[in-house]
Design an enzyme around this catalytic site. Structure first.
Site, PDB file in Angstrom:
ATOM      1  N   ASP A 199       0.857  -1.186   0.000  1.00  0.00           N
ATOM      2  CA  ASP A 199       0.000   0.000   0.000  1.00  0.00           C
ATOM      3  C   ASP A 199       0.896   1.240   0.000  1.00  0.00           C
ATOM      4  OD1 ASP A 199      -1.746  -2.111   0.638  1.00  0.00           O
ATOM      5  OD2 ASP A 199      -2.993  -0.857   1.938  1.00  0.00           O
ATOM      6  N   LYS A 211      -7.338   3.185  -2.917  1.00  0.00           N
ATOM      7  CA  LYS A 211      -7.709   3.178  -1.495  1.00  0.00           C
ATOM      8  C   LYS A 211      -7.952   4.621  -1.064  1.00  0.00           C
ATOM      9  CE  LYS A 211      -5.291   1.993   2.871  1.00  0.00           C
ATOM     10  NZ  LYS A 211      -4.096   1.314   3.408  1.00  0.00           N
ATOM     11  N   LYS A 243     -10.584  -0.124  -1.862  1.00  0.00           N
ATOM     12  CA  LYS A 243     -10.398  -0.277  -0.419  1.00  0.00           C
ATOM     13  C   LYS A 243     -10.671   1.042   0.309  1.00  0.00           C
ATOM     14  CE  LYS A 243      -6.879  -1.283   3.122  1.00  0.00           C
ATOM     15  NZ  LYS A 243      -5.451  -1.644   3.379  1.00  0.00           N
TER      16      LYS A 243
END
Length: 337
Positions: free
Chosen positions: A182, A246, A282
């Protein structure tokens, strides 16, 4: 009769193709080319060309209205034990504390191992998410098949570091066992309009991850100015190599919001329609209740459809939600994690 030369240019203008004849002296060709360029609008970058395929001029009030309608009309039908089981299996169980240690992360991972034995009728979480320095600990401790190891990387949460540092951190995390990475989009570059710099950073880190390690790009939507920014950031991140987009790091306020999620899911859908490439979603940060999780589930279902309703394509970045969902599913107050 002299053969007529055809112009294949896609715009209307007058220029003499004889100027480009190989027989002409080199300096004449160069001056003619320069003259032609000067008579045309400046070329758009490939990033601007990519953005032109999508409608990025959104009104925040329209987005808010669309989200309100979806939640009011569609959420109640999703408030079921089946959906809650699914949501539990989509959780990225996360510890990103200043106080994390080898011992605490090992104990955190052991909880996931124990859960599998204690609640065999429930799905395991999708992922354990930690700092890169703990990737090896999780890798060596985790015993449950199918749980991914995610590491935040690239100078999380600010993304303010030299690209060489970001690359080294990411490569070391992958070497130590991370199966997902990430990263944070360089928000400062984005807000300054340096889309090339944004995409270069993301692409370089995706190259570092390689094809087998999924990379999530955090947009830090709370730092973006409006829905149009969120749409542009989503498109650019996907274009540059994101496997997931995300919402947030959880370190900035506001974190995930239903409105940001709606715009991101719209972007994912349009990108999929344009390219055939499926990108995961996400939401993370600020998921404080089961109802929050149901809200994001409902948005994904309505905007993206059932194809995204698997724990591969839809993730929830949270830890507190795990105990809340477990308590609702088991019918009693539990603090397992």
């Amino acid at each position: 009769m002299e053969e007529q030369k055809h112009c294949h240019c896609c715009h209307d203008h007058d220029h003499d193709h004889a100027q480009y004849d190989a027989a002409q002296p080199r300096q004449n060709q160069e001056s003619a080319t320069t003259e032609t360029i000067h008579r045309h609008a400046p070329l758009k970058s490939k990033y601007e060309q990519a953005l032109e395929k999508y409608d990025c001029n959104l009104k925040d009030e329209d987005v808010a209205q669309a989200v309100k309608k979806i939640i009011e009309e569609k959420l109640p039908a999703n408030d079921t034990p089946e959906v809650k089981r699914f949501l539990f299996g989509s959780i990225e169980l996360t510890t990103l504390k200043t106080t994390d240690s080898d011992e605490s992360v090992m104990a955190f991972t052991e909880k996931v191992n124990q859960f599998d034995a204690t609640y065999p009728h429930l799905p395991h979480v999708a992922t354990i998410c930690v700092y890169p320095c703990f990737a090896k600990i999780v890798h060596d401790t985790l015993e449950v098949d199918g749980v991914e190891i995610a590491c935040v990387s690239g100078s999380f949460p600010s993304s303010q570091a030299l690209i060489e540092v970001k690359v080294a951190e990411t490569a070391l995390a992958v070497k130590d066992g991370a199966t997902e990475i990430d990263i944070v989009m360089p928000v400062g570059k984005f807000l300054a309009g340096d889309y090339e710099g944004v995409c270069d950073d993301i692409n370089e880190l995706k190259q570092t991850c390689g094809p087998d390690v999924a990379m999530k790009v955090i947009l830090e939507t709370g730092c973006l100015r409006n829905s149009s920014d969120i749409k542009r950031a989503s498109i650019l991140s996907m274009y540059a190599g994101a496997d997931y987009i995300k919402t947030s790091t959880g370190k900035e306020k506001p974190a995930a919001t239903p409105e940001a999620a709606y715009v991101m899911c719209q972007a994912i859908k349009e990108y999929y329609d344009e390219t055939g490439i499926q990108i995961g979603f996400k939401p993370a940060g600020g998921i404080n209740s089961v109802n929050d999780a149901l809200t994001y589930y409902t948005i994904v279902k309505e905007v993206l459809g059932d194809k995204w309703l698997t724990n591969r394509w839809f993730r929830l970045g949270t830890s507190r939600l795990a105990n809340m969902l477990l308590s609702e599913l088991e019918g009693q107050q539990l603090k397992f994690f």
